[in-house]
Enzyme design. Structure first.
Site, mmCIF file in Angstrom:
data_model
loop_
_atom_site.group_PDB
_atom_site.id
_atom_site.type_symbol
_atom_site.label_atom_id
_atom_site.label_comp_id
_atom_site.label_asym_id
_atom_site.label_seq_id
_atom_site.Cartn_x
_atom_site.Cartn_y
_atom_site.Cartn_z
ATOM 1 N N ASP A 1 -112.830 -11.495 56.310
ATOM 2 C CA ASP A 1 -112.829 -11.625 57.557
ATOM 3 C C ASP A 1 -113.583 -12.490 57.681
ATOM 4 O OD1 ASP A 1 -111.870 -13.371 59.856
ATOM 5 O OD2 ASP A 1 -110.950 -12.072 60.454
ATOM 6 N N ARG B 1 -114.810 -13.251 61.351
ATOM 7 C CA ARG B 1 -115.301 -12.462 62.023
ATOM 8 C C ARG B 1 -116.419 -12.149 61.410
ATOM 9 N NH1 ARG B 1 -114.767 -6.070 61.194
ATOM 10 N NH2 ARG B 1 -115.796 -6.827 59.135
ATOM 11 N N GLU C 1 -117.334 -2.965 66.391
ATOM 12 C CA GLU C 1 -115.711 -4.205 66.039
ATOM 13 C C GLU C 1 -114.862 -3.951 66.579
ATOM 14 O OE1 GLU C 1 -112.586 -5.268 65.771
ATOM 15 O OE2 GLU C 1 -113.515 -6.080 62.985
ATOM 16 N N GLU D 1 -103.881 -0.311 69.307
ATOM 17 C CA GLU D 1 -104.763 0.052 68.375
ATOM 18 C C GLU D 1 -106.311 0.386 68.576
ATOM 19 O OE1 GLU D 1 -103.521 0.532 64.605
ATOM 20 O OE2 GLU D 1 -102.184 1.758 64.706
ATOM 21 N N HIS E 1 -107.808 -11.820 60.783
ATOM 22 C CA HIS E 1 -106.896 -11.237 60.447
ATOM 23 C C HIS E 1 -105.707 -11.000 61.561
ATOM 24 C CE1 HIS E 1 -110.096 -8.391 61.628
ATOM 25 N NE2 HIS E 1 -108.661 -7.721 61.815
HETATM 26 N N1 SAH Z 1 -117.954 -1.514 61.946
HETATM 27 C C1 SAH Z 1 -117.219 -2.025 60.424
HETATM 28 C C2 SAH Z 1 -115.614 -1.420 60.277
HETATM 29 C C3 SAH Z 1 -114.511 -2.008 62.078
HETATM 30 S S1 SAH Z 1 -112.781 -0.927 62.109
HETATM 31 C C4 SAH Z 1 -116.403 -3.108 60.031
HETATM 32 O O1 SAH Z 1 -117.042 -3.693 61.374
HETATM 33 O O2 SAH Z 1 -116.555 -4.251 59.068
HETATM 34 C C5 SAH Z 1 -113.847 0.052 63.106
HETATM 35 C C6 SAH Z 1 -113.892 1.631 62.512
HETATM 36 O O3 SAH Z 1 -114.043 2.369 63.410
HETATM 37 C C7 SAH Z 1 -113.150 2.464 61.681
HETATM 38 O O4 SAH Z 1 -113.323 2.612 60.248
HETATM 39 C C8 SAH Z 1 -112.678 3.545 62.400
HETATM 40 O O5 SAH Z 1 -112.107 4.718 61.606
HETATM 41 C C9 SAH Z 1 -113.268 3.556 63.850
HETATM 42 N N2 SAH Z 1 -113.430 4.304 64.706
HETATM 43 C C10 SAH Z 1 -112.299 4.158 65.460
HETATM 44 N N3 SAH Z 1 -112.667 4.968 66.470
HETATM 45 C C11 SAH Z 1 -113.285 5.534 66.655
HETATM 46 C C12 SAH Z 1 -114.043 6.860 66.916
HETATM 47 N N4 SAH Z 1 -113.592 7.581 68.220
HETATM 48 N N5 SAH Z 1 -114.604 7.296 66.493
HETATM 49 C C13 SAH Z 1 -115.278 7.555 65.308
HETATM 50 N N6 SAH Z 1 -115.016 6.412 64.789
HETATM 51 C C14 SAH Z 1 -113.849 5.565 65.397
#
Ligand code: SAH
Length: 334
Positions: free
Chosen positions: A30, A33, A123, A132, A272
């Site tokens: 994406d 993003r 993110e 979510e 996305h």
């Molecule tokens: N920063 C990355 C991934 C973003 S997706 C990027 O920009 O590509 C969000 C990520 O946050 C996921 O991998 C998920 O496992 C993690 N995540 C969500 N809630 C969390 C929490 N409470 N503690 C640790 N990791 C978390």
């Protein structure tokens, strides 16, 4: 004995979904993003220089590496999912292991090797912004770790509403249940209508001007504010039918030298997150200049705080009262 903080099944499922490489591929591909984060960070190297940065939910480590390239002194990436093992390898093969510390665990349960951080990058956005969503986690990290005057990237989110003509597709999705191989399947219509559709909406389907419904400032917002009920007003721009309301969000990095932002709206480049479609039970016949007044509320469901109960109500007072309509619709995003 089981640990005191055994995770709920829904939580296990949530984190497991991020174990798989496919979801990270989708996010990294994406470009709207990922490039917006990259631009916001690279174009503001003066803000990152020699700073301690926390990457909440680092996934494959992309934002952590952007921060190092922009001059951060130390970056700490936290992720609960096993993808962090890959992040560790990626960081190593890019020669950044001395700058980036990766910690596997739940943000709320681990302890960082530093007492405070200068900048939080994350993110966290989900469909309809909050589905979510892990914004609660970012706010938790803000309150625990961000130094006074520290920065949050991004720091603003705006939810917009509009209304669309969507006769053909609504007929395919909802009308379908009127006659299934000769049988009346209308009991299925209720469940189909109660679930918002995440899909791309063509700009030409949009009948009204957009209306800003809710704004979030990450420096000041509280977890309670993520349950909200707000009005919106939609002005019809042409004579048409209306079959659904749609919602999208914009994201802003406002503390940049030059503000950086992106939109997930139907007028903007594909992301996305697409748009979220809320079908109404029937349709409206509206004329140019007429307005629809509505209210949208959203709150986490009792059963699972990552799911949402969304209620949309509207009142349409047409010039010709036979066209006036109004109703309250309840949706579940789960
Ligand atoms: N920063 C990355 C991934 C973003 S997706 C990027 O920009 O590509 C969000 C990520 O946050 C996921 O991998 C998920 O496992 C993690 N995540 C969500 N809630 C969390 C929490 N409470 N503690 C640790 N990791 C978390």
């Amino acid at each position: 004995m089981e640990g005191a903080n055994k995770m709920a099944h829904s939580e296990v499922h949530y984190f497991q979904s991020y174990n798989h490489h496919g979801i990270h591929e989708e996010m990294l591909k994406d470009e709207v993003r990922t490039n917006t984060y990259k631009n916001a960070i690279y174009q503001n190297a003066h803000l990152f220089k020699d700073k301690v940065v926390l990457d909440v939910g680092c996934g494959t480590g992309i934002l952590s590496m952007f921060a190092v390239k922009a001059g951060a002194k130390q970056v700490i990436g936290v992720d609960m999912s096993t993808i962090i093992e890959k992040a560790r390898e990626i960081v190593a093969v890019n020669g950044m292991s001395d700058k980036i510390t990766l910690i596997q665990g739940k943000m709320e349960e681990i302890t960082l090797p530093v007492d405070k951080v200068d900048i939080i990058i994350s993110e966290w956005m989900g469909y309809f912004l909050l589905y979510e969503s892990m914004l609660d986690t970012v706010l938790w990290a803000r309150d625990r770790y961000l130094v006074p005057g520290g920065l949050i990237f991004p720091d603003k989110a705006h939810i917009y509403m509009a209304a669309i003509e969507d006769g053909d597709y609504k007929d395919e999705k909802i009308g379908f249940w009127n006659n299934v191989y000769g049988f009346n399947y209308t009991p299925m219509q209720k469940v189909a209508l109660a679930e918002p559709l995440v899909d791309t909406v063509e700009l030409k389907a949009v009948v009204t001007k957009p209306s800003l419904a809710y704004s979030i400032d990450l420096y000041t917002v509280k977890v309670e504010d993520l349950s909200f009920s707000v009005p919106f007003t939609l002005e019809c721009e042409r004579n048409d039918y209306i079959h659904a309301f749609i919602s999208w969000f914009d994201i802003e990095f406002s503390k940049c030298h030059k503000p950086v932002k992106f939109s997930t709206g139907p007028h903007a480049k594909y992301t996305h997150w697409k748009q979220t479609v809320f079908y109404i039970s029937d349709y409206l016949i509206c004329n140019k200049g007429e307005t629809i007044s509505g209210q949208i509320s959203s709150k986490p469901t009792e059963r699972n705080p990552r799911d949402l109960d969304v209620v949309v109500s509207y009142q349409f007072e047409a010039q010709d009262p036979t066209r006036s309509r109004g109703e309250t619709l309840s949706y579940k995003m789960c």
